[in-house]
Design a protein around this motif. Sequence first.
Motif, PDB file in Angstrom:
ATOM      1  N   GLY A   1       0.794  -1.215   0.000  1.00  6.91           N
ATOM      2  CA  GLY A   1       0.000   0.000   0.000  1.00  6.91           C
ATOM      3  C   GLY A   1       0.832   1.272   0.000  1.00  6.91           C
ATOM      4  O   GLY A   1       1.775   1.418   0.783  1.00  6.91           O
TER       5      GLY A   1
ATOM      6  N   ALA B   1      -5.287  -8.082   6.200  1.00  6.92           N
ATOM      7  CA  ALA B   1      -4.947  -6.661   6.307  1.00  6.92           C
ATOM      8  C   ALA B   1      -5.533  -6.074   7.589  1.00  6.92           C
ATOM      9  O   ALA B   1      -6.740  -6.181   7.826  1.00  6.92           O
ATOM     10  CB  ALA B   1      -5.472  -5.899   5.091  1.00  6.92           C
TER      11      ALA B   1
ATOM     12  N   SER C   1      -1.959  -6.610   3.596  1.00  5.37           N
ATOM     13  CA  SER C   1      -1.364  -5.305   3.306  1.00  5.37           C
ATOM     14  C   SER C   1      -0.048  -5.213   4.043  1.00  5.37           C
ATOM     15  O   SER C   1       0.001  -5.440   5.261  1.00  5.37           O
ATOM     16  CB  SER C   1      -2.316  -4.182   3.749  1.00  5.37           C
ATOM     17  OG  SER C   1      -1.822  -2.910   3.389  1.00  5.37           O
TER      18      SER C   1
ATOM     19  N   TRP D   1      -6.142   1.376   2.554  1.00  5.45           N
ATOM     20  CA  TRP D   1      -4.954   0.526   2.595  1.00  5.45           C
ATOM     21  C   TRP D   1      -5.195  -0.743   3.404  1.00  5.45           C
ATOM     22  O   TRP D   1      -4.457  -1.716   3.294  1.00  5.45           O
ATOM     23  CB  TRP D   1      -3.763   1.289   3.163  1.00  5.45           C
ATOM     24  CG  TRP D   1      -3.130   2.225   2.183  1.00  5.45           C
ATOM     25  CD1 TRP D   1      -3.120   2.124   0.830  1.00  5.45           C
ATOM     26  CD2 TRP D   1      -2.404   3.422   2.494  1.00  5.45           C
ATOM     27  NE1 TRP D   1      -2.428   3.176   0.273  1.00  5.45           N
ATOM     28  CE2 TRP D   1      -1.976   3.990   1.271  1.00  5.45           C
ATOM     29  CE3 TRP D   1      -2.067   4.070   3.677  1.00  5.45           C
ATOM     30  CZ2 TRP D   1      -1.235   5.167   1.192  1.00  5.45           C
ATOM     31  CZ3 TRP D   1      -1.330   5.245   3.610  1.00  5.45           C
ATOM     32  CH2 TRP D   1      -0.920   5.787   2.373  1.00  5.45           C
TER      33      TRP D   1
ATOM     34  N   SER E   1      -6.495  -0.361  -2.384  1.00  3.67           N
ATOM     35  CA  SER E   1      -6.145  -1.704  -2.854  1.00  3.67           C
ATOM     36  C   SER E   1      -7.093  -2.218  -3.924  1.00  3.67           C
ATOM     37  O   SER E   1      -6.868  -3.300  -4.473  1.00  3.67           O
ATOM     38  CB  SER E   1      -6.167  -2.683  -1.670  1.00  3.67           C
ATOM     39  OG  SER E   1      -7.470  -2.763  -1.103  1.00  3.67           O
TER      40      SER E   1
END
Length: 463
Positions: free
Chosen positions: A76, A183, A323, A191, A140
């Motif tokens: 990210g 993530a 992420s 992100w 993303s």
Amino acid sequence: MTRPSKRRAYCDGISRRGFLQLGGLWTTAGYLGLADLFRIEARAAQAARETDRAQSGNRPRKQGLGHKAVINVFLGGGPPHQDMFDLKPEAPAEIRGEFKPIETNVPGIWIGECFPRLAKLMDKAVIIRSIVGAVDRHESFQCFTGWTPDNLRSIGGRPSLGAVVSKLNGPVDPAVPPFVGLAPKTGHAPWGDPGGVGFLGAAYAPFRPDGPAMTNMTLNGVTLDQWNDRRGLLASFDHMRRDLDADGTLTGVDAATQKAFEVLTSSRLLDALDLSKEDPAIIQRYGDGKPYNYQYDGAPTANDHLLIARRLIEAGVRCVTLSYGRWDSHGQNFDLVRDHGSKLDQALSALIEDLDQRGLLDDVAVIAWGEFGRTPRINNQAGRDHWPPVSCAFLAGGGLRGGQVIGSTNRLGEYAKDRPVHVQEVLATLYHVLGIDTTSTTLQDPTGRPQYLVEKPPIRELI
């Protein structure tokens, strides 16, 4: 039937209140939250369970995974392509930056000096240096769908690859979700987006270990001895449901509830998330990515997430997204790449080696990439700014043809010079790994119209 007292216990010795608290499955909305997550599984056939996973590289190699899978590592912020996998040593100093290229184990392929471990695995990997089609947005979405967020927004938007594979392929194991998002929540929320469901609906959402579903999987003080007889527990739930329906506490519970209890009584998912069950030597090989430098409003450099991803895939997950780091290097670009790059080099190389040693690399595609590249020219804060015209990706496994570089950029790393590769071609390639033919497969949207997953073919050089 008389109304049970508040202190009444059921056949396994658990009080009604204790029963409702099992796994945090509170019922104030009339449904069990974890059950909602697994409603899709009622429509999928149960596949054969895998053999016990190997706990170290010294055990015999497994003969394939039994299913195909993708691990999508989102970098990210937009990683600088010209400081990682597309260095320009002949460019002027204000373009080429501080890093030098190093040789890989494939003659003629050079990458940045921060990635010596990955350089030794280049024969198993692919670098794409000419990715195009990105937009200047910090999120993303494109890396997980191949589309921009505005596409089909009026009917829910495009679903991510994980949601699509959940719908089309279903679970490998009824007790393991096919799509997991590792993530964490980030200050800049996009992100930390693990990939959305789009017009497919919430039934195909990713399982998030840091979300409500994970809380629902906590036993909250109930001992494992009280879970030994699964059939007895489910039977007691049937009796309890009738009692609770009488006083209006619980309504609308269906077969998906039993799926939720299957997850609670199965150790596979929880075991996969528990690194205390992993070989310490393997954990050390991946590292932990600490200290978390340059994180700010982004994701940490959590190396252990890549190890958890491997464990989840072995447990039966088909798609894992995560992420990794915050690569928005408007300032201190080179210090950031030294920090994030060296940590990513350790974790990503460990993952590729780990999958290979277990005989799983041909079944699992691993990709690391971001939403766009960085400006060729270094700014006056020793940083690089947003550059959507071109970016790069590092890809390994999945039965794809490794040991090559696809595409190139011009002398300054500004634009794709040879073989532009559209973002959707990358997604089509990941679908190909999962056994999904994007040239013929469609999904019906809420209006009844068929929608193709992407509009580009897979990368021909890889399949």
